[in-house]
Enzyme design. Structure first.
Site, short mmCIF file in Angstrom:
data_model
loop_
_atom_site.label_atom_id
_atom_site.label_comp_id
_atom_site.label_asym_id
_atom_site.label_seq_id
_atom_site.Cartn_x
_atom_site.Cartn_y
_atom_site.Cartn_z
N SER A 122 -12.87 -21.08 -5.50
CA SER A 122 -14.00 -21.22 -5.67
C SER A 122 -15.17 -20.20 -6.14
O SER A 122 -16.09 -20.67 -6.35
CB SER A 122 -14.77 -22.06 -4.44
OG SER A 122 -13.99 -23.51 -4.39
N LYS A 125 -17.07 -20.83 -9.17
CA LYS A 125 -18.27 -21.26 -9.22
C LYS A 125 -19.49 -20.45 -9.51
O LYS A 125 -20.31 -20.58 -10.14
CB LYS A 125 -18.67 -22.27 -8.03
CG LYS A 125 -17.66 -23.46 -7.70
CD LYS A 125 -18.19 -24.27 -6.50
CE LYS A 125 -17.12 -25.34 -6.27
NZ LYS A 125 -15.91 -25.14 -5.60
N SER A 299 -20.25 -25.19 -2.06
CA SER A 299 -18.99 -25.24 -2.80
C SER A 299 -18.74 -26.67 -3.23
O SER A 299 -17.33 -27.09 -3.22
CB SER A 299 -18.02 -24.62 -1.86
OG SER A 299 -16.88 -24.19 -2.88
#
Length: 464
Positions: A122, A125, A299
């Site tokens: 993640s 991101k 997230s």
């Protein structure tokens, strides 16, 4: 023979007990009265008797954010190396790549194979957020509309906003400042249009709704949903549970929420709203920067993918998952050309094992956001989780064990065998450092506290 009480002894004891009770109450009352008199006299007299300290002034509260001083002592590469030397040797980190730098000067303070591509999880991101904020107006909003169709049908037309909420007015929502189905229903009722059925228009997005590298079991697992242009509460079946299972048919789910709000029992169907049909209700999403920060803080995979498609459409590209990835790559490869090599993306959320990027690029993004070089990226710092405080760092950096608690803002990244952490930390001397740490080959349960320990050492060191 047992002893017995003499006649009248019980009554005598009762009277004595009553007398002493009354006396005690009177004494306490006199003492309290005297204390009040003394207190009033002390408060009213200009001069206090000798030996009595003056009454302290009332506490004044002046809420403000104190900027980090530009004159804070600068760390040195040698200082950083000494500070983290033991922490980065922890076997729980497995294979560790990373980079630490000073956003104020751009000086690189520590590296370990920073240009070697790794699976970011993640931390992907971070790249998605940077591309969106770099290329789009921060106040951009999405408008979800309802048009009047034929024979009492209303058509709910999605615009790509997964934060639209089915929560009733006044109820809590997962996302910040979302548009609501309840507002659409109220507008429809005020329009006077009789409603017998609800349809949904999902034509704003095209192409596959799931990337080929994703696992459909993650829909029920709560990690992802088919990315459709109409969704409510990120397709969560439980709208307030971050880890709730998601709907496999998000658009229909949104239509059902509107039908329920209108008291309509007919099944929800799909339809394409004819061009020029009368709009009878519309709601706007929160500003772009608010949605980006929600995505980072929690997230949120669904929101990350939707934002990437929004970016593609804004730039004139296709409204597809692949178009979103292409848009991110185009923006960042031109914004960070020196650090871009080694990065290839399969999605915008990081749930694909096909993603690759480097600590060099991740740290460059954080360095730009925290330093003076790129103010467009600065708002993303607000969305980064706070150590031991918010989002995906709420249960990390335990206050009693890690000095980084409260002083670290960072994006987490976790897949099986992959643990990443990218963000900023303020040292004890008041200097802000950026960092990107990418670990692999060990259990995240072991790697995450080990990563946190590295950053905690940066908080404590001053690193001079």
């Amino acid at each position: 023979m047992g002893a017995s009480a003499r006649p009248g002894e019980g009554r005598t004891r009762s009277r004595r007990l009553l007398w002493w009770t009354i006396a005690a109450v009177v004494i306490l009352a006199l003492a309290s009265t005297a204390a009040v008199v003394v207190a009033l006299r002390l408060d009213s007299d200009d001069e206090l008797p000798p030996g009595i300290p003056p009454q302290p002034p009332a506490v004044a509260f002046d809420p403000q954010i104190d900027p980090v001083a530009a004159t804070a002592p600068a760390p040195t590469p040698a200082g950083v190396q000494r500070a983290i030397a033991a922490a980065v040797r922890n076997p729980a980190l497995g294979v560790l790549n990373g980079k630490i730098s000073d956003p104020l000067t751009g000086e690189v303070l520590w590296t370990r194979n920073p240009d070697r591509p790794r699976i970011p999880a993640s931390n992907d991101k971070v790249l998605s957020a940077a591309a969106v904020l770099q290329a789009m107006p921060h106040d951009a909003r999405l408008t979800t509309t309802v048009v009047a169709g034929a024979d009492g049908q209303v058509i709910l037309k999605g615009a790509g906003d997964p934060t639209l909420s089915a929560q009733p007015a006044g109820r809590d929502t997962f996302y910040s400042e979302p548009a609501r189905i309840a507002d659409l229903a109220e507008q429809i009722k005020r329009s006077g249009v009789p409603v017998t059925s609800v349809a949904v228009d999902l034509s704003a997005f095209s192409g596959p709704t799931m990337d080929k590298t994703w696992d459909r079991r993650d829909i029920a697992g709560g990690d992802i949903a088919p990315i459709e242009s109409l969704m409510v509460d990120g397709a969560r079946l439980d709208p307030l549970d971050e880890y709730s299972p998601r709907s496999a048919t998000p658009g229909i789910m949104a239509g059902e929420a509107l039908a329920a709000a209108l008291g309509v029992d007919a099944p929800v169907t799909e339809a394409t709203a004819p061009a020029g049909d009368r709009v009878i209700a519309e709601v706007e999403s929160a500003p772009l920067v608010t949605r980006v920060n929600d995505m980072l803080r929690h997230s949120d995979n669904v929101l990350a993918e939707a934002l990437s498609i929004e970016l593609s459409v804004y730039r004139g590209g296709p409204a597809t998952l692949a178009g979103g990835v292409d848009a991110i790559e185009d923006v960042l490869s031109s914004t960070f050309p020196e650090q871009w090599p080694g990065t290839t993306l399969a999605d915008a959320s990081g749930i694909s094992y096909a993603n690759r990027t480097t600590p060099d690029l991740l740290d460059a993004v954080m360095n730009a956001a925290a330093g003076p070089s790129n103010p467009k990226l600065r708002p993303m710092l607000e969305g980064l989780p706070i150590a031991a405080g918010t989002g995906t760092l709420a249960d990390r950096f335990p206050v009693a064990a890690n000095p980084g608690a409260g002083w670290v803002r960072a994006k987490t990244g976790t897949l099986t065998g992959v643990s990443s952490l990218t963000g900023i930390v303020q040292t004890i001397d008041g200097r802000v450092l950026s960092f990107a740490l990418m670990s692999g080959g060990t259990s995240p349960a072991d790697a995450r506290p080990a990563l946190d320990a590295v950053v905690g050492e940066l908080r404590e060191c001053g690193c001079r």
